[in-house]
Design a protein around this motif. Structure first.
Motif, PDB file in Angstrom:
ATOM      1  N   ALA A 287      23.213  50.193  43.399  1.00  0.00           N
ATOM      2  CA  ALA A 287      24.646  50.229  43.707  1.00  0.00           C
ATOM      3  C   ALA A 287      25.005  49.190  44.761  1.00  0.00           C
ATOM      4  CB  ALA A 287      25.034  51.625  44.190  1.00  0.00           C
ATOM      5  N   LYS A 288      24.157  49.060  45.776  1.00  0.00           N
ATOM      6  CA  LYS A 288      24.422  48.065  46.823  1.00  0.00           C
ATOM      7  C   LYS A 288      24.341  46.652  46.265  1.00  0.00           C
ATOM      8  CE  LYS A 288      21.598  46.498  50.047  1.00  0.00           C
ATOM      9  NZ  LYS A 288      20.811  46.212  51.279  1.00  0.00           N
ATOM     10  N   ALA A 289      23.301  46.380  45.479  1.00  0.00           N
ATOM     11  CA  ALA A 289      23.142  45.036  44.914  1.00  0.00           C
ATOM     12  C   ALA A 289      24.319  44.678  44.019  1.00  0.00           C
ATOM     13  CB  ALA A 289      21.830  44.954  44.129  1.00  0.00           C
ATOM     14  N   ARG A 290      24.771  45.626  43.210  1.00  0.00           N
ATOM     15  CA  ARG A 290      25.917  45.381  42.323  1.00  0.00           C
ATOM     16  C   ARG A 290      27.173  45.117  43.145  1.00  0.00           C
ATOM     17  NH1 ARG A 290      27.374  46.781  37.013  1.00  0.00           N
ATOM     18  NH2 ARG A 290      29.443  45.877  36.616  1.00  0.00           N
ATOM     19  N   THR A 291      27.403  45.942  44.152  1.00  0.00           N
ATOM     20  CA  THR A 291      28.584  45.777  45.008  1.00  0.00           C
ATOM     21  C   THR A 291      28.586  44.420  45.689  1.00  0.00           C
ATOM     22  OG1 THR A 291      28.767  48.155  45.425  1.00  0.00           O
ATOM     23  CG2 THR A 291      29.790  46.680  47.036  1.00  0.00           C
ATOM     24  N   GLN A 292      27.459  44.057  46.293  1.00  0.00           N
ATOM     25  CA  GLN A 292      27.414  42.809  47.056  1.00  0.00           C
ATOM     26  C   GLN A 292      27.509  41.589  46.144  1.00  0.00           C
ATOM     27  OE1 GLN A 292      23.994  43.223  49.668  1.00  0.00           O
ATOM     28  NE2 GLN A 292      25.071  44.695  50.968  1.00  0.00           N
ATOM     29  N   ALA A 293      26.964  41.684  44.944  1.00  0.00           N
ATOM     30  CA  ALA A 293      27.107  40.585  43.978  1.00  0.00           C
ATOM     31  C   ALA A 293      28.564  40.432  43.560  1.00  0.00           C
ATOM     32  CB  ALA A 293      26.226  40.842  42.756  1.00  0.00           C
ATOM     33  N   GLN A 294      29.252  41.538  43.366  1.00  0.00           N
ATOM     34  CA  GLN A 294      30.670  41.481  43.000  1.00  0.00           C
ATOM     35  C   GLN A 294      31.502  40.867  44.127  1.00  0.00           C
ATOM     36  OE1 GLN A 294      31.131  45.684  42.092  1.00  0.00           O
ATOM     37  NE2 GLN A 294      31.197  45.282  39.887  1.00  0.00           N
ATOM     38  N   ILE A 295      31.155  41.195  45.361  1.00  0.00           N
ATOM     39  CA  ILE A 295      31.883  40.629  46.501  1.00  0.00           C
ATOM     40  C   ILE A 295      31.651  39.129  46.588  1.00  0.00           C
ATOM     41  CG2 ILE A 295      32.044  40.597  49.025  1.00  0.00           C
ATOM     42  CD1 ILE A 295      31.384  43.621  48.940  1.00  0.00           C
ATOM     43  N   VAL A 296      30.408  38.701  46.439  1.00  0.00           N
ATOM     44  CA  VAL A 296      30.088  37.267  46.470  1.00  0.00           C
ATOM     45  C   VAL A 296      30.880  36.523  45.403  1.00  0.00           C
ATOM     46  CG1 VAL A 296      28.260  35.579  46.007  1.00  0.00           C
ATOM     47  CG2 VAL A 296      27.799  37.552  47.489  1.00  0.00           C
TER      48      VAL A 296
END
Length: 340
Positions: A287-296
């Motif tokens: 969930a964190k990796a997906r969120t941070q990739a979306q933010i980037v």
């Protein structure tokens, strides 16, 4: 301090690489200086409200530091002096925390962004700013940049919390929803005690409201924090912030969020969920990796950087990594302004 010290852990459950010091060999403070035991500069927002602002350093570009959910400007005690060797840098206490006045409820992202805009205007901070946000502070920074894009030249986001966790770790989300009921009941008890001027308390349960002294702070700073946390305003704010977080973190990052070509660096901590149950850790990390990739991906100039040997509190564990990222976006923002 129970909640101030544990607030980031509550949010982490919800949802490096070092650089050389500057030419003046600025050292990293290992304890919160006594200067945090009192207000720095109280900025009048009108309507009887003030926000506490701490600025240091000098330079053409100003860096604004936005703390995590239950933290105040003292969370930047390691980062701010290091950055001040490079440029002007300011941190502040959001409404209801530190030495700032209580703000109108609810304390949600809209309220925080409105207060930040008023602070920047009334303090006369030169825009565009480089904004640095930790945890929930990264959500505040992103919303500010969406609402006032001309006022933000670059962003550095420290371990943005996972969003849409329920899709990746449903067991964790179910447990969290149950724990939230207990958490809010406890916080209401603390608020009621504060309203009766009954904090600190010798009562076994109420004594947990204030908890232990912060080992990173001196006796003077801890005494000041104890006094501030004994006031009803603090508990009203804590309750409202945590209640509002469900609306912030349960949905995924909006597909409509975009920051154009604004320089953006996301620093991802290696050990955000080190204390999570083995059952939940994989889903939380996904969930964190997906969120941070979306933010980037919200910026064409977005970059993800992993920070080794760090908990969620990158600004405490690896302050030099934060400084390196900020110096990098300062250069990118300067280059961008020249090409416009």
């Amino acid at each position: 301090m129970y909640l101030k010290a544990c607030g980031v852990l509550v949010l982490a459950a919800m949802f490096g690489q070092a650089v050389a010091t500057d030419a003046n060999h600025t050292s990293t403070p290992q304890r919160i200086p006594d200067s945090y035991a009192e207000a720095a500069k109280l900025i009048d927002l009108g309507h009887g409200r003030q926000l506490n602002l701490r600025c240091s350093g000098s330079g053409a570009q100003t860096v604004l530091l936005e703390a995590g959910a239950l933290a105040d400007s003292s969370t930047w005690f390691k980062v701010q002096p290091l950055l001040a060797a490079h440029t002007r840098v300011c941190a502040y206490d959001r409404a209801g925390f530190g030495f700032s006045s209580e703000g109108p409820l609810p304390r949600d992202l809209d309220a925080d962004v409105s207060d930040l805009h008023a602070l920047i205007q009334h303090a006369g901070l030169a825009t565009p700013l480089v904004m640095v946000g930790h945890s929930l502070g990264s959500n505040i920074v992103r919303q500010y940049a969406s609402r006032y894009p001309a006022e933000v030249s670059a962003m550095v986001l420290l371990d943005p919390p996972a969003q849409d966790i329920g899709r990746f770790a449903p067991g964790w989300q179910k447990d969290e929803d149950t724990l939230s009921v207990q958490r809010f009941a406890f916080l209401r008890q603390c608020a009621a005690a504060a309203e009766k001027h009954a904090l600190p308390s010798t009562d076994k349960e109420l004594s947990q409201c204030l908890g232990e002294a912060d080992p990173n702070a001196s006796a003077k700073v801890n005494a000041a924090n104890l006094a501030l946390m004994s006031k009803p305003a603090y508990w009203h704010t804590v309750l409202s912030v945590l209640q509002s977080n469900a609306a912030v973190f349960k949905p995924p990052v909006s597909k409509q969020e975009t920051h154009g070509s604004t320089p953006l660096i996301v620093l991802s901590a290696a050990n955000t969920y080190a204390d999570a149950l083995p059952r939940d850790r994989k889903g939380l990390e996904e969930a964190k990796a997906r969120t941070q990739a979306q933010i980037v991906a919200t910026s064409t100039s977005g970059t993800l950087m992993h920070v080794a040997d760090s908990s969620h509190d990158i600004q405490i564990d690896q302050p030099e990594a934060v400084v390196k990222a900020v110096v990098q976006v300062l250069g990118m923002a300067k280059h961008t302004s020249k090409t416009l």
